[in-house]
Design a protein around this motif. Structure first.
Motif, short mmCIF file in Angstrom:
data_model
loop_
_atom_site.label_atom_id
_atom_site.label_comp_id
_atom_site.label_asym_id
_atom_site.label_seq_id
_atom_site.Cartn_x
_atom_site.Cartn_y
_atom_site.Cartn_z
N UNK A 1 61.72 51.35 -85.63
CA UNK A 1 62.83 50.40 -85.63
C UNK A 1 64.17 51.12 -85.66
N UNK B 1 69.77 43.68 -83.16
CA UNK B 1 68.80 43.64 -84.25
C UNK B 1 67.50 42.98 -83.81
N UNK B 2 67.60 41.77 -83.26
CA UNK B 2 66.41 40.95 -83.05
C UNK B 2 65.47 41.51 -81.99
N UNK C 1 69.95 47.98 -92.11
CA UNK C 1 71.06 47.23 -92.69
C UNK C 1 70.56 45.91 -93.28
N UNK C 2 69.60 45.32 -92.60
CA UNK C 2 69.09 44.03 -93.04
C UNK C 2 68.24 44.13 -94.30
N UNK C 3 67.77 45.33 -94.62
CA UNK C 3 66.91 45.44 -95.81
C UNK C 3 67.69 45.18 -97.08
N UNK D 1 77.04 52.54 -91.24
CA UNK D 1 76.68 52.01 -89.94
C UNK D 1 77.91 51.99 -89.02
N UNK E 1 74.49 47.43 -82.20
CA UNK E 1 74.43 46.28 -83.09
C UNK E 1 73.15 45.49 -83.02
N UNK F 1 70.12 48.65 -87.41
CA UNK F 1 70.42 47.29 -87.87
C UNK F 1 69.30 46.71 -88.75
N UNK G 1 63.57 44.33 -83.44
CA UNK G 1 62.58 43.87 -84.41
C UNK G 1 61.33 43.33 -83.72
#
Lengths: 276, 425, 276
Positions: free
Chosen positions: A223, A210-211, A229-231, A250, A208, A226, A214
């Motif tokens: 990358x 993400x940050x 998914x954010x795109x 996902x 899960x 996640x 990134x």
């Protein structure tokens, strides 16, 4: 007798109702993903995804770097989980079986580490990796997820190890096994459900995340999922169909993993708790 | 062997193995060699063909140099830029939102480009909405990349059916409500003349500026919120007026959820206030709308004028840690120059210079945007402004409150306090 | 030591001024307790603390009560319903929080959400009802989301614990004339009590520092009314590029959690000692 059957039917009905409520959000995710855009934003709900379209799934998997993200996610998450579980098993053995100075402090540190909010560790972790010259390398991400999941895995596995009767090990050792040999032959197999249960949690946490991915990884092909998914959620809006299709994809690996290990997972959880 | 030592040894070994095998030789970082120019831009900023021809041109005129693009996503972009600038291998060229340049410049993360400004084409006619926010303490850190200006996008077919014309004054705009509702409201109870969600703060900014107000003004060492001033309140009241006359969109959402172009393409509204790409997306979602969408700029309260729109857009900057700053400057010169800007304009972006206003003479949509951008404004130029836009944005919350019945004076004062607090850190 | 590293770094940062400038220029500026003083002096911080404690209590209580109810339901229904219900639980469990958050936003969407459409269909006036207009209502959605995802673990683990109780124990209790409630308190509860303790412990930790769901739903809005401590740390610290402040808030969070769980943690560490 008749009354009992009646109440049993009622209980079953409640059971079905609860199952529907629990599953509905997941159904709605998949159903939305299968609807044409026009049906998604509609003031009359279409409960069944009809007509069906796979266009959202197609958009989702043809996004640039999807394959790279998928590969990175799998490699990084699996590596981190394996590493975390192996280390945690040994550490759990050390805290559950051996007495050493600082053991109490070590246990407290593990509990303390679990109370740390992950988001707040973003910059500290970044600085640690920057000092170590590890930024922008997948192993750094593995290491991060390893560190993030370790306190929980150690803590949980400790419960499982404690649940294994120490006599078994001692018997093996009197039969001529070394402590490590006893661990490998006796404790490890008994620990299997615990390892499964713990690895599921580690897997979800890392899957899960993400940050950290990134921030630690600079190049876009390094990358993880996640980020993909954010795109679908930009500063200008959410593409619901695309987001739901991506979310469905996902979720799938986790779901498959869960269904495969569900039985062991639950028995593992309860076994670990007996002495937790 | 002591188990504890084994644990340490094992984890160390595994880390070493991983570190050793995880980075194949073919992927060794290129940034170490100055022959690679790493360029970050936001998703959608450069159309693929423009990016490809830029790369080809630049590599052609700089033998041995490779241009490498990294397309960035919006989610988490603040953290991404922060850590990139603080990291070991920052990119060489960076796209930064125009209102965000000041904070990175003030932190010492960007290269001073003042010397190079003279060498850039059209630098004397850069749009102030892009050039001003690119400066910090008199030096230029951000070079205008492209602008985005919101205009009213409307359905020409619906306007025709209802027998209404494009409004040229504020009152005419408000008066569109009745005929449009009469024509389409009966068939679709959810229809609204204008899809204006409660939290479209860009439109609020435009109306506050039109009233002669500001979002924030310098005060002593810092800044303070200026929404509770008479002009500020008048701007908020105009937003309220526009909303109650034309919109029934949710008061507590912004234009992104749902994406407003989807409402327009499904005839849920006859107008929206948006960017040119939203018009394109509406056509993509409903191809039958091709040629049935027009634009006009938001009229001012003064007849014959436009309400100064919020100029969004981006600047290009060079991180201080770039190992090829000279190449980076040349590359920026190419992107900011007439040729690339013309290509960008053909793809629908507003070029960075008013001297290029003519490139889109045959494109009504773009032309309207360019004319509006010429009178457009940007948010206060200060490193602290970026934190006002950080969620939860007080401007958005204030609009929701006002539309839900909180007195303007009270909501504006509360928002001012938050703005002042955030701009003082 | 590996696992405590970023936490140690986090504590160190909490005594530094670390803004964008310091981060970029790699400067270390020690400012003592300044960050803590600033945070503790912010009246909003105390609102957030109280809110987070209440949020945690409500969510943990709901999770445990509903989870236990579903566990008992699982034990009572017929085999087929049991399988259906388990699958539904696993579905809800497997959805990654990022996806789950998006799904709930979509379910409760003002204009096109199925929840509003369903309630309107039932004759209630929920057309264009905004679930995110007030803090309480937004918290309601967040709680539904958090609890929905937390129930499966609790229910399945407790169900596994109840299966450890042999039917003969219930029969013996029934022979003694024990009613359902008595059977629960005398037979079931002692069997599941250790598991309940472990799950409560974990839930408190997870719910206290929950971030993804709260941030994802409304970024702490409307009007900062759903800002919890994890969000406060993120927004005051990372959003405003004051990383020292973020670190200070996270240290305060860790101390609060540790203090809150100290009694429990001592119990756990002691039981770990006793296992020797």
């Amino acid at each position: 007798m008749i009354r009992r059957r009646g109440s049993r039917t009622l209980v079953n009905l409640v059971g079905v109702a609860v199952a529907l409520v629990m599953a509905f959000p997941v159904y709605w995710m998949a159903a939305t993903a299968l609807k044409p855009s026009g049906d998604i934003l509609s003031s009359t709900p279409h409960v069944l995804p009809w007509p069906v379209t796979f266009e959202h799934f197609q958009t989702a998997v043809t996004r640039p770097f999807f394959v790279d993200y998928l590969r990175n996610s799998l490699v990084v998450v699996l590596a981190a989980v394996v590493l975390s579980i192996l280390t945690a098993a040994l550490a759990a053995l050390a805290v559950a079986r051996l007495r050493w100075r600082g053991r109490r402090a070590y246990l407290l540190l593990i509990i303390l580490a679990q109370t740390a909010p992950l988001e707040a560790l973003l910059i500290p972790a970044f600085l640690v990796l920057r000092d170590a010259g590890l930024l922008n390398r997948l192993p750094a991400l593995v290491l991060t997820y390893f560190m993030v999941t370790l306190p929980f895995t150690v803590w949980t596995l400790r419960g499982f190890v404690a649940a294994i009767p120490v006599e078994l090990e001692e018997a093996a050792m009197t039969d001529g096994c070394t402590r490590l040999g006893a661990f490998r032959r006796v404790v490890f197999p008994l620990l299997a459900p615990g390892l499964v249960a713990t690895s599921v949690f580690a897997f979800i946490t890392a899957w899960n995340e993400f940050m950290f991915a990134l921030v630690i990884m600079q190049e876009q092909d390094k990358l993880t999922l996640p980020v993909w998914l954010a795109t679908f959620r930009t500063a200008f809006g959410t593409d619901w169909g695309g987001t739901m299709a991506a979310s469905t994809l996902f979720t799938l690996p986790v779901l498959v993993f869960f269904l495969l290990v569900q039985r062991r997972l639950v028995s593992g959880m309860s076994a670990g708790a007996v002495k937790g | 062997m002591h188990i504890r030592h084994l644990v340490t040894a094992l984890s160390a070994v595994t880390v070493v193995i991983l570190a050793g095998c995880g980075a194949p030789a073919s992927e060794t970082p290129e940034a170490a060699a100055p022959s690679t120019l790493t360029v970050w831009y936001m998703t959608g900023s450069l159309p693929d063909d423009v990016a490809a021809s830029l790369k080809k041109d630049f590599e052609g005129s700089h033998p041995g140099v490779t241009v490498e693009y990294q397309v960035q996503q919006w989610d988490g972009i603040g953290e991404k830029l922060t850590t990139a600038l603080a990291g070991d291998q920052p990119p060489d060229v960076l796209e930064i939102g125009n209102t965000q340049v000041a904070q990175y410049a003030a932190a010492g993360g960007l290269t001073d480009l003042s010397d190079a400004v003279g060498t850039f084409e059209n630098s004397d006619s850069w749009l102030p909405g892009l050039a001003e926010p690119g400066k910090w303490e008199g030096k230029t850190y951000g070079v205008p990349f492209y602008a985005g200006t919101r205009t009213v996008i409307y359905r020409t077919d619906l306007f025709e059916q209802a027998g209404v014309a494009v409004p040229t004054t504020w009152d005419e705009l408000l008066a569109l409500g009745e005929p449009l509702r009469a024509a389409f409201g009966a068939g679709n109870p959810q229809f609204m003349p204008l899809y204006l969600p409660g939290q479209q703060w860009y439109t609020l900014a435009s109306l506050v500026w039109d009233e002669g107000g500001e979002l924030a003004v310098p005060a002593g060492e810092g800044w303070k919120g200026a929404l509770a001033t008479p002009q500020g309140q008048a701007g908020i009241a105009r937003y309220q007026q526009l909303y109650s006359a034309l919109s029934t969109a949710p008061a507590d959402t912004d234009e992104a959820t749902p994406q407003q172009y989807e409402i327009l393409s499904q005839s849920g509204a006859a107008m929206m206030i948006g960017l040119p790409w939203e018009l394109a997306s509406a056509v993509e979602a409903a191809p039958e709308l091709d040629g049935k969408l027009g634009v006009f700029a938001l009229p001012s309260k003064t007849a014959g004028k436009l309400a100064p729109p919020f100029v969004g857009g981006s600047d290009l900057a060079v991180p201080l840690g770039s190992d090829a700053p000279d190449l980076a400057k040349e590359f920026i010169g190419l992107v900011a120059g007439t040729d690339t800007q013309t290509a960008l304009a053909e793809a629908g972006a507003i070029p960075n210079s008013s001297a290029l206003a003519g490139v889109a003479a045959d494109n009504e949509v773009l032309q309207t945007g360019i004319e509006a951008a010429a009178v457009g404004r940007a948010t206060p130029v200060d490193p602290t402004w970026a934190s006002v836009e950080t969620a939860p944005n007080p401007l958005k919350d204030m609009l929701t409150q006002v539309l839900q019945g909180v007195p303007v004076q009270q909501a504006a004062a509360a928002a001012d306090d938050l703005i002042t607090e955030r701009m003082s850190s | 030591m590996l696992l405590g590293w970023p936490v140690v770094r986090d504590v160190a940062i909490s005594f530094q001024r670390l803004g964008l400038a310091e981060l970029v220029q790699r400067r270390t500026v020690w400012i003592g307790l300044e960050n803590y003083r600033e945070v503790l002096a912010d009246p909003f911080f105390w609102t957030v603390v109280l809110r987070t404690v209440v949020f945690t209590l409500v969510n943990v209580a709901l999770t445990m009560v509903l989870g236990l109810a579903v566990a008992l339901l699982l034990a009572a229904v017929s085999r087929a319903v049991q399988i259906a219900l388990s699958v539904a639980l696993v579905l809800a469990w497997a959805v990654p929080p990022i996806s789950a958050t998006v799904i709930f936003q979509w379910l409760f969407d003002t204009q096109f959400g199925i929840v509003n459409q369903a309630l309107t269909g039932l004759g209630l006036d929920f057309a264009d009802h905004s679930w995110f207009a007030t803090g309480i209502s937004t918290f309601g959605v967040i709680t539904a989301l958090v609890v929905w995802q937390a129930i499966p673990l609790v229910a399945l683990s407790l169900f596994a614990s109840t299966t450890a109780v042999g039917p003969e124990q219930y029969e013996a209790a029934a022979m003694d004339g024990a009613g359902p409630w008595r059977r629960f308190t005398a037979v079931t509860w002692p069997a599941i009590r250790p598991m309940v303790l472990v799950l409560t412990f974990l839930s408190v930790i997870w719910d206290f520092k929950v971030f993804t769901q709260v941030y994802g739903i409304r970024q702490g809005g409307p009007n900062r009314e759903t800002v919890t401590m994890a969000l406060y740390a993120y927004q005051q610290g990372i959003g405003s590029r004051e990383f020292g402040t973020a670190a200070a808030i996270s240290v305060i969070m860790m101390l609060m959690l540790t203090a809150g769980l100290a009694w429990y943690a001592r119990l756990m560490v002691r039981s770990a000692e006793d296992e020797q």
